[in-house]
Design a protein around this motif. Structure first.
Motif, PDB file in Angstrom:
ATOM      1  N   LYS A  50      16.572   3.383   0.356  1.00  0.00           N
ATOM      2  CA  LYS A  50      15.258   3.554  -0.276  1.00  0.00           C
ATOM      3  C   LYS A  50      14.604   4.705   0.472  1.00  0.00           C
ATOM      4  O   LYS A  50      14.068   4.529   1.560  1.00  0.00           O
ATOM      5  N   GLY A  51      14.699   5.908  -0.076  1.00  0.00           N
ATOM      6  CA  GLY A  51      14.235   7.106   0.611  1.00  0.00           C
ATOM      7  C   GLY A  51      15.198   8.245   0.327  1.00  0.00           C
ATOM      8  O   GLY A  51      15.738   8.326  -0.784  1.00  0.00           O
ATOM      9  N   LEU A  52      15.440   9.093   1.322  1.00  0.00           N
ATOM     10  CA  LEU A  52      16.302  10.251   1.087  1.00  0.00           C
ATOM     11  C   LEU A  52      17.746   9.829   0.831  1.00  0.00           C
ATOM     12  O   LEU A  52      18.327   9.072   1.591  1.00  0.00           O
ATOM     13  N   THR A  73      14.663   8.492  -3.386  1.00  0.00           N
ATOM     14  CA  THR A  73      14.883   7.478  -4.413  1.00  0.00           C
ATOM     15  C   THR A  73      13.632   6.661  -4.713  1.00  0.00           C
ATOM     16  O   THR A  73      13.658   5.797  -5.584  1.00  0.00           O
ATOM     17  N   VAL A  74      12.541   6.940  -4.007  1.00  0.00           N
ATOM     18  CA  VAL A  74      11.285   6.255  -4.333  1.00  0.00           C
ATOM     19  C   VAL A  74      10.516   7.031  -5.400  1.00  0.00           C
ATOM     20  O   VAL A  74       9.995   6.467  -6.360  1.00  0.00           O
ATOM     21  N   SER A  75      10.467   8.365  -5.228  1.00  0.00           N
ATOM     22  CA  SER A  75       9.723   9.193  -6.179  1.00  0.00           C
ATOM     23  C   SER A  75      10.631   9.954  -7.140  1.00  0.00           C
ATOM     24  O   SER A  75      10.163  10.559  -8.094  1.00  0.00           O
ATOM     25  N   ASP A  76      11.949   9.949  -6.892  1.00  0.00           N
ATOM     26  CA  ASP A  76      12.944  10.737  -7.614  1.00  0.00           C
ATOM     27  C   ASP A  76      12.771  12.244  -7.403  1.00  0.00           C
ATOM     28  O   ASP A  76      13.337  13.049  -8.137  1.00  0.00           O
ATOM     29  N   PHE A  77      11.992  12.641  -6.394  1.00  0.00           N
ATOM     30  CA  PHE A  77      11.762  14.061  -6.103  1.00  0.00           C
ATOM     31  C   PHE A  77      13.007  14.679  -5.459  1.00  0.00           C
ATOM     32  O   PHE A  77      13.544  14.136  -4.491  1.00  0.00           O
ATOM     33  N   PHE A  78      13.465  15.807  -6.017  1.00  0.00           N
ATOM     34  CA  PHE A  78      14.600  16.525  -5.420  1.00  0.00           C
ATOM     35  C   PHE A  78      14.100  17.377  -4.264  1.00  0.00           C
ATOM     36  O   PHE A  78      13.295  18.292  -4.451  1.00  0.00           O
ATOM     37  N   VAL A  79      14.559  17.071  -3.062  1.00  0.00           N
ATOM     38  CA  VAL A  79      14.151  17.846  -1.892  1.00  0.00           C
ATOM     39  C   VAL A  79      14.994  19.114  -1.782  1.00  0.00           C
ATOM     40  O   VAL A  79      14.500  20.170  -1.414  1.00  0.00           O
ATOM     41  N   SER A  95       4.964  13.977   3.419  1.00  0.00           N
ATOM     42  CA  SER A  95       4.181  13.068   2.575  1.00  0.00           C
ATOM     43  C   SER A  95       3.830  13.746   1.254  1.00  0.00           C
ATOM     44  O   SER A  95       3.669  13.100   0.226  1.00  0.00           O
ATOM     45  N   GLU A  96       3.738  15.075   1.284  1.00  0.00           N
ATOM     46  CA  GLU A  96       3.389  15.794   0.056  1.00  0.00           C
ATOM     47  C   GLU A  96       4.508  15.667  -0.982  1.00  0.00           C
ATOM     48  O   GLU A  96       4.267  15.470  -2.159  1.00  0.00           O
ATOM     49  N   GLN A  97       5.760  15.745  -0.504  1.00  0.00           N
ATOM     50  CA  GLN A  97       6.878  15.654  -1.428  1.00  0.00           C
ATOM     51  C   GLN A  97       7.033  14.244  -1.988  1.00  0.00           C
ATOM     52  O   GLN A  97       7.609  14.054  -3.052  1.00  0.00           O
ATOM     53  N   ARG A  98       6.522  13.306  -1.246  1.00  0.00           N
ATOM     54  CA  ARG A  98       6.646  11.917  -1.689  1.00  0.00           C
ATOM     55  C   ARG A  98       5.843  11.649  -2.951  1.00  0.00           C
ATOM     56  O   ARG A  98       6.118  10.730  -3.675  1.00  0.00           O
ATOM     57  N   ARG A  99       4.821  12.435  -3.169  1.00  0.00           N
ATOM     58  CA  ARG A  99       3.920  12.155  -4.284  1.00  0.00           C
ATOM     59  C   ARG A  99       4.569  12.319  -5.648  1.00  0.00           C
ATOM     60  O   ARG A  99       5.349  13.201  -5.850  1.00  0.00           O
TER      61      ARG A  99
ATOM     62  N   SER B 305      12.330   3.533  -8.155  1.00  0.00           N
ATOM     63  CA  SER B 305      11.030   3.972  -8.678  1.00  0.00           C
ATOM     64  C   SER B 305      10.423   3.051  -9.738  1.00  0.00           C
ATOM     65  O   SER B 305       9.283   3.253 -10.131  1.00  0.00           O
ATOM     66  N   GLN B 306      11.170   2.063 -10.235  1.00  0.00           N
ATOM     67  CA  GLN B 306      10.700   1.152 -11.295  1.00  0.00           C
ATOM     68  C   GLN B 306      10.187   1.887 -12.522  1.00  0.00           C
ATOM     69  O   GLN B 306       9.300   1.417 -13.231  1.00  0.00           O
ATOM     70  N   ARG B 307      10.708   3.068 -12.756  1.00  0.00           N
ATOM     71  CA  ARG B 307      10.456   3.745 -14.021  1.00  0.00           C
ATOM     72  C   ARG B 307      11.661   4.635 -14.292  1.00  0.00           C
ATOM     73  O   ARG B 307      12.428   4.952 -13.402  1.00  0.00           O
TER      74      ARG B 307
END
Lengths: 99, 416
Positions: A50-52, A73-79, A95-99, B305-307
């Motif tokens: 859960k994370g990178l 995997t929390v935000s689905d943001f590609f780093v 923290s900015e990328q987490r958003r 992400s639950q979505r």
């Protein structure tokens, strides 16, 4: 839909890609000396963090090539995305990328 | 308080203002005999059967969010037991038999409605596979029957059985004992039952570490509400199982994916049964509120992400529109995702782990709701007696090491 940055083709929509599972999993070097438990670990166990997450993607409806990605995997943001012959980038999530 | 017509009338007389809370909201004690991690349907059922069948009442069920707020409240409530392999048929039919009397058992209306689950075949391969399922199920004492397209249409009148659609209906397999239940009520019913027998259900209490003694055995858990000592931990954390198990250093054969579902605006009763189509990815039934409840597929990437992406829902809606033309002008009310933990063979893992005192019940993937009572029942038995119940013995963690898979993935050709 996610936008995925193929290292060869640039930004493309997710439906052009297949997800290839966790990256950097090395096949046991000496099969004869590998126990059943080690085989099972190689074949089936996954870190599933859960994370990178370092993972493989394949641009099937594009260049057809495999590449690796670091995704939260929390935000689905590609780093980052990087070629398979490159080492995993040393990146921590801000923290900015987490958003 | 026992719910009955009498209690309803008595509460009605005082304006329904004196109903007692259905369960307590206790602070965690410093120690328990058993700690269950995860207050979803499976975890609460485990606590209930631990108390009811095994007399283990000094139990805490820890939940990081709210009770039943994970996949228990996010699934499409389909209940069936027509699985191919003997091991699967045994565990899912064990659950189905418990569903049939669950409302009476819990004195709580879980609205179990055995309205029939019809699985559609669209290709020659589907027809062959489903007929094999029908025969295999019957040998295991699980009801399942083959229907012609016309019989499918008779059983579900909104169905389009025209021959000229992209994936025409070539027949279907019907399990009449299958159906749906009210998912929230299942969690609430088990919570009320477990609480009344003495279990503490502790919400907003996230496990952040698993404590071990010098021999390596489980000694307790560290939580956001303090340390709790225990010699037995049952992890029933669905999509977060890998995260919890990593706290004890155990790697799991699991990957977590978002699974999507959506509901339409409410309609009058138009849809009499449950219809599933694995081939075109359409899973549909109608809730008692009138909404069409639609199950979509999983997204392709692992996520917590639950979505998920809209194209996954769209794919399912297109299939629904072709199979049920009446739904083409229907508006969708809302969609959501749940995080499902998927095993390589698409069968669950229920049993002991390499860490003494640590038990796990996970890997239900995209189809765990239907198993809730049976899963809790055998897992409670496993924890209480410190050995697997005969029904869940084949679903061990070691089956991946030993190569003894229960390959429902190959049997169903899709996640299920």
């Amino acid at each position: 839909m996610l936008i995925v940055r193929c290292p060869y083709c640039g930004d493309r929509p997710e439906i052009e890609f297949r997800h290839g599972g966790e990256a950097h999993i090395a096949r046991p070097v000496d099969p004869g000396a590998t126990s059943d438990a080690e085989w099972a670990d190689y074949l089936y166990n996954r870190s599933n963090p859960k994370g990178l997450h370092a993972e493989r993607w394949r641009h099937v409806y594009g260049c057809g090539r495999f590449f690796n990605a670091l995704r939260d995997t929390v935000s689905d943001f590609f780093v980052a995305t990087y070629r398979v012959d490159e080492a995993r980038p040393r990146i921590l999530l801000s923290s900015e990328q987490r958003r | 308080m026992k719910y009955s017509l009498f209690s309803l009338l008595r509460q009605a007389a005082s304006g329904h203002e004196h109903w007692p809370a259905q369960w307590r909201d206790p602070a965690p004690k410093s120690a328990y005999d058993v700690v269950i991690v995860g207050a979803g349907g499976h975890g609460l059922a485990t606590a209930y059967y631990l108390a009811k069948e095994h007399g283990v009442t000094n139990v805490a069920v820890l939940e990081k969010g709210w009770l039943g707020g994970g996949n228990t409240g996010r699934n499409t409530t389909i209940i069936r037991s027509n699985y191919l392999w003997d091991e699967s048929a045994a565990i899912y039919d064990h659950a189905l038999k418990l569903w049939e009397t669950l409302s009476q058992e819990l004195n709580y209306n879980v609205m179990f409605s055995p309205r029939g689950v019809m699985m559609l075949a669209h290709t020659v391969h589907d027809v062959q596979v489903f007929k094999r399922h029908v025969h295999a199920n019957r040998l295991n004492g699980v009801d399942n029957e083959w229907l012609t397209p016309e019989e499918c249409k008779e059983f579900c009148p909104p169905l389009n059985i025209a021959r000229d659609i992209r994936y025409p209906v070539l027949g279907g397999a019907l399990q009449r004992r299958g159906g749906v239940a009210r998912h929230d009520a299942v969690a609430w019913g088990y919570a009320r039952g477990a609480d009344s027998l003495g279990a503490d259900i502790i919400q907003n209490c996230e496990v952040i570490a698993i404590l071990r003694d010098q021999s390596g055995a489980v000694a307790g858990v560290e939580t956001t509400r303090g340390e709790i000592r225990t010699r037995k931990i049952g992890v029933v954390a669905a999509g977060h199982t890998s995260v919890i198990m990593a706290m004890a250093g155990v790697r799991m054969p699991l990957e977590s994916f978002p699974l999507q579902a959506l509901v339409s605006e409410p309609l009058k009763p138009v849809f009499p049964c449950v219809v599933m189509s694995n081939t075109v990815h359409a899973y549909i039934s109608q809730s008692d509120k009138g909404e069409l409840v639609i199950g979509a597929g999983t997204d392709v990437y692992t996520s917590y992400s639950q979505r998920g992406a809209l194209h996954v829902s769209r794919h399912t809606i297109e299939a629904i529109c072709e199979l049920f033309p009446m739904s083409r002008r229907l508006r969708m009310l809302r969609n959501w995702g749940g995080i499902v933990d998927v095993t390589p063979d698409r069968s669950p893992i229920i049993g002991k782990t390499p860490v003494p005192g640590l038990y796990v019940n996970c890997g239900w993937g995209t189809g765990g709701f239907k198993a809730t009572p049976g899963s809790g029942h055998v897992f409670a038995d496993t924890i209480a007696n410190e050995r697997p119940h005969p029904i869940n013995a084949p679903f061990s963690l070691e089956r991946f090491r030993d190569g003894v898979m229960i390959d429902e993935a190959a049997a169903a050709a899709v996640a299920h």
